[in-house]
Design an enzyme around this catalytic site. Structure first.
Site, short mmCIF file in Angstrom:
data_model
loop_
_atom_site.label_atom_id
_atom_site.label_comp_id
_atom_site.label_asym_id
_atom_site.label_seq_id
_atom_site.Cartn_x
_atom_site.Cartn_y
_atom_site.Cartn_z
N ASP A 1 -6.39 -34.01 25.32
CA ASP A 1 -7.76 -34.44 25.64
C ASP A 1 -8.30 -33.81 26.92
O ASP A 1 -9.11 -34.41 27.63
CB ASP A 1 -7.84 -35.97 25.74
CG ASP A 1 -7.39 -36.63 24.45
OD1 ASP A 1 -7.58 -36.04 23.38
OD2 ASP A 1 -6.84 -37.75 24.53
N HIS B 1 -10.89 -33.19 18.76
CA HIS B 1 -11.59 -32.34 19.72
C HIS B 1 -13.09 -32.61 19.61
O HIS B 1 -13.68 -32.41 18.56
CB HIS B 1 -11.27 -30.86 19.45
CG HIS B 1 -9.79 -30.56 19.52
ND1 HIS B 1 -9.24 -29.40 19.07
CD2 HIS B 1 -8.76 -31.29 20.00
CE1 HIS B 1 -7.93 -29.42 19.27
NE2 HIS B 1 -7.62 -30.57 19.83
P1 GDP Z 1 -9.55 -32.09 23.54
O1 GDP Z 1 -8.75 -32.93 22.61
O2 GDP Z 1 -8.73 -31.37 24.54
O3 GDP Z 1 -10.48 -31.18 22.79
O4 GDP Z 1 -10.44 -33.10 24.37
P2 GDP Z 1 -11.28 -34.33 23.77
O5 GDP Z 1 -12.44 -33.78 23.05
O6 GDP Z 1 -10.39 -35.28 23.06
O7 GDP Z 1 -11.70 -35.07 25.11
C1 GDP Z 1 -12.49 -34.45 26.07
C2 GDP Z 1 -13.79 -35.24 26.20
O8 GDP Z 1 -14.47 -34.82 27.36
C3 GDP Z 1 -14.77 -35.00 25.06
O9 GDP Z 1 -15.49 -36.18 24.84
C4 GDP Z 1 -15.68 -33.89 25.58
O10 GDP Z 1 -16.98 -33.94 25.02
C5 GDP Z 1 -15.73 -34.24 27.05
N1 GDP Z 1 -15.84 -33.11 27.96
C6 GDP Z 1 -15.28 -31.87 27.88
N2 GDP Z 1 -15.54 -31.14 29.00
C7 GDP Z 1 -16.28 -31.95 29.80
C8 GDP Z 1 -16.81 -31.79 31.11
O11 GDP Z 1 -16.67 -30.76 31.78
N3 GDP Z 1 -17.51 -32.86 31.62
C9 GDP Z 1 -17.68 -34.02 30.92
N4 GDP Z 1 -18.34 -35.02 31.48
N5 GDP Z 1 -17.18 -34.19 29.68
C10 GDP Z 1 -16.46 -33.19 29.14
P1 IMO Z 2 -5.71 -33.54 21.38
O1 IMO Z 2 -5.52 -32.27 20.59
C1 IMO Z 2 -4.00 -37.10 23.27
C2 IMO Z 2 -0.16 -38.48 21.65
C3 IMO Z 2 -0.29 -39.86 21.03
C4 IMO Z 2 1.10 -40.39 21.31
C5 IMO Z 2 1.98 -39.18 21.10
C6 IMO Z 2 2.63 -39.08 19.73
O2 IMO Z 2 -6.95 -34.28 21.01
O3 IMO Z 2 -5.55 -33.29 22.82
P2 IMO Z 2 1.67 -38.50 17.32
O4 IMO Z 2 0.65 -39.21 16.46
O5 IMO Z 2 1.32 -37.10 17.64
O6 IMO Z 2 3.05 -38.62 16.77
O7 IMO Z 2 1.66 -39.32 18.72
O8 IMO Z 2 1.14 -38.04 21.28
N1 IMO Z 2 -1.13 -37.48 21.14
C7 IMO Z 2 -2.27 -37.17 21.77
N2 IMO Z 2 -2.83 -37.68 22.89
N3 IMO Z 2 -4.58 -36.08 22.61
C8 IMO Z 2 -4.02 -35.55 21.51
O9 IMO Z 2 -4.51 -34.47 20.87
C9 IMO Z 2 -2.82 -36.12 21.03
N4 IMO Z 2 -2.02 -35.84 19.98
C10 IMO Z 2 -0.98 -36.67 20.08
O10 IMO Z 2 -1.29 -40.61 21.68
O11 IMO Z 2 1.21 -40.76 22.66
MG MG Z 3 -8.59 -34.91 22.00
#
Ligand code: GDP
Ligand code: IMO
Ligand code: MG
Length: 431
Positions: free
Chosen positions: A13, A41
């Site tokens: 994340d 994502h």
């Molecule tokens: P990922 O799994 O690594 O793609 O990340 P996620 O999408 O799960 O979580 C990142 C969150 O932060 C999402 O809701 C994005 O829209 C948000 N996000 C990404 N970059 C930025 C940033 O620079 N500033 C803010 N405020 N939000 C961001």
């Molecule tokens: P992105 O791509 C955050 C974490 C789960 C749990 C552990 C194992 O969005 O960054 P699983 O279901 O994979 O066997 O769970 O891994 N986990 C993540 N946490 N972002 C993710 O993906 C995750 N993918 C798995 O929360 O702790």
């Molecule tokens: Mg994510």
């Protein structure tokens, strides 16, 4: 560099999706190479929010080819739903833009049932998985009993393997996990209905990718999760069941190591984690609550509140070293606005001994006392900044310290969720 891998340096994340979406403008092909729909994502494009779980974040640009590689585990129903959803919203208009590896493994309902029943049984020791069957699907891959998309080609043999698997899984579910058995016929029927929709996407993806690379096309590899969730290099057993670093590109997409130009690490300006496991810089005060609200830190996959902590340069160095990262994109700097002082963890202290790196005895991570450097904060709104000199001096100072402590070039800085809310210092495709 014509080929770039994007890898999370924390516990997922970090904002990989947003950065991949941004870089996809310069790429021809975007590839997922590991993980499944445990990834989520989030992208914000022209004010519209998209959550991608399985389809690479190239899908929001017209005409980019999206590849799902052999190293992934894919829930077929979730995939079809995601494709339909995107197409309803006018994206991924042409089915030929999505290529799915014959060798990708399928996540079946019994994988989900086992994942969830095991977690329930573990109680307070649960890993905190997403419950989507990812671990059990990778187990079956390694045990050589997994079902691949290739198996769908010959449906009679698919059904035979499915039934054989379900007989064994039902015994495990009923006797050991005290859980409800799975109906093989119901799943076979569901797969029969999905089959035709799925077959059209199947592709010899390693051959497709090596040709694309040989033709000089730009290829972006989209990592899921993060290095600290890596099965080998993360906080085992509180990890996911795949390798999440750049090395997984070679096995999981089927390209040669010489064909990867470089690795862009993605880190948040602070740290978050979903699920159980050690978290040295976790913030337990009310500040965590306000960062969670400000940063909208709720899991996009499961809605769970994310645990919050300070930026941890020890973890970041571990991820950067393992992946030989070319540069770092630091996201969500805007979320730190208004916090004073800010802290960065520079080292660990365990029983009076100082560690610059994660201790080799990994269990010690539970007992870490972080050593913090304090930095002054800023109050100015930075969401519209598009160059470093538009940031307050203290924000620039924070970035300089992160870069110096991690010994890595800063390539991008995120200042908001929208695609364009990014300061691009160096684009890896132009380096
Ligand atoms: P990922 O799994 O690594 O793609 O990340 P996620 O999408 O799960 O979580 C990142 C969150 O932060 C999402 O809701 C994005 O829209 C948000 N996000 C990404 N970059 C930025 C940033 O620079 N500033 C803010 N405020 N939000 C961001
Ligand atoms: P992105 O791509 C955050 C974490 C789960 C749990 C552990 C194992 O969005 O960054 P699983 O279901 O994979 O066997 O769970 O891994 N986990 C993540 N946490 N972002 C993710 O993906 C995750 N993918 C798995 O929360 O702790
Ligand atoms: Mg994510």
């Amino acid at each position: 560099m014509n080929t770039v891998a994007v890898v999370g340096i924390q516990w997922g994340d970090e904002g990989k999706g947003k950065i991949v979406d941004l870089l996809a403008a310069d790429a021809d092909v975007v590839v997922r190479f590991q993980g499944g729909n445990n990834a989520a994502h989030t992208l914000v494009v022209d004010g519209e929010k998209f959550i991608l779980r399985l389809i690479p974040a190239g899908a929001l640009h017209d005409g980019k080819v999206c590849v799902i590689g052999n190293g992934t585990v894919i829930d077929p129903l979730a995939l079809v739903q995601e494709i339909d959803n995107l197409q309803r919203r006018g994206r991924l208009r042409d089915d030929s833009l999505l290529r799915l590896s014959y060798d990708a493994h399928m996540v079946m309902p019994y994988h989900r049932a086992i994942d969830q029943a095991r977690e329930a049984k573990l109680g307070g020791h649960a890993i905190g998985t997403t419950g989507f069957g990812i671990g059990p699907a990778y187990e079956d891959k390694m045990a050589r009993v997994g079902l691949r998309f290739d198996d769908l080609v010959n449906f009679a043999s698919f059904t035979e393997k499915l039934e054989r698997n379900i007989r064994e899984k039902n015994l495990y579910l009923r006797v050991l996990l005290k859980s409800r058995p799975i109906d093989a016929r119901e799943i076979a029927e569901q797969m029969r209905k999905l089959r035709r929709r799925l077959l059209r996407f199947l592709c010899d993806t390693p051959a497709f990718l090596s040709q694309a690379i040989a033709d000089g096309k730009r290829v972006l590899f989209e990592g899921a999760h993060g290095v600290m969730l890596d099965i080998d290099h993360g906080t085992y057993p509180y990890v996911t069941s795949s390798n999440c670093g750049a090395s997984a590109v070679f096995g999981g997409a089927g390209i040669a190591s010489r064909d990867l130009g470089g690795v862009l690490g993605i880190g948040k300006a602070y740290t978050t984690r979903v699920g159980g496991g050690p978290f040295p810089t976790e913030i337990k005060s009310r500040l965590a609550e306000s960062l969670r609200t400000e940063g909208d830190e709720f899991g996009s996959a499961t809605g769970r509140p994310r645990r919050i902590g300070w930026f941890d340069a020890v973890l970041a160095r571990h991820a950067i070293r393992l992946n030989g990262m070319w540069g770092l994109a630091l996201t969500k700097l805007d979320v730190l606005t208004g916090i004073d002082p800010l802290r960065i963890c520079t080292a660990y202290e365990i029983r009076g001994k100082r560690y610059q790196e994660i201790p080799p005895e990994r269990h010690l991570l539970e007992r870490v006392k972080p050593v913090y450097e304090e930095l002054p904060g800023w109050t100015e709104n930075i969401v519209t900044a598009r160059a470093l000199d538009q940031l307050p001096a203290n924000a620039r100072h924070y970035l300089e310290r992160v870069s110096a402590l991690c010994n890595v070039r800063l390539a991008m800085v995120g200042v908001g969720a929208a695609r364009d809310a990014t300061i691009v210092l160096q684009n890896p495709f132009e380096s």
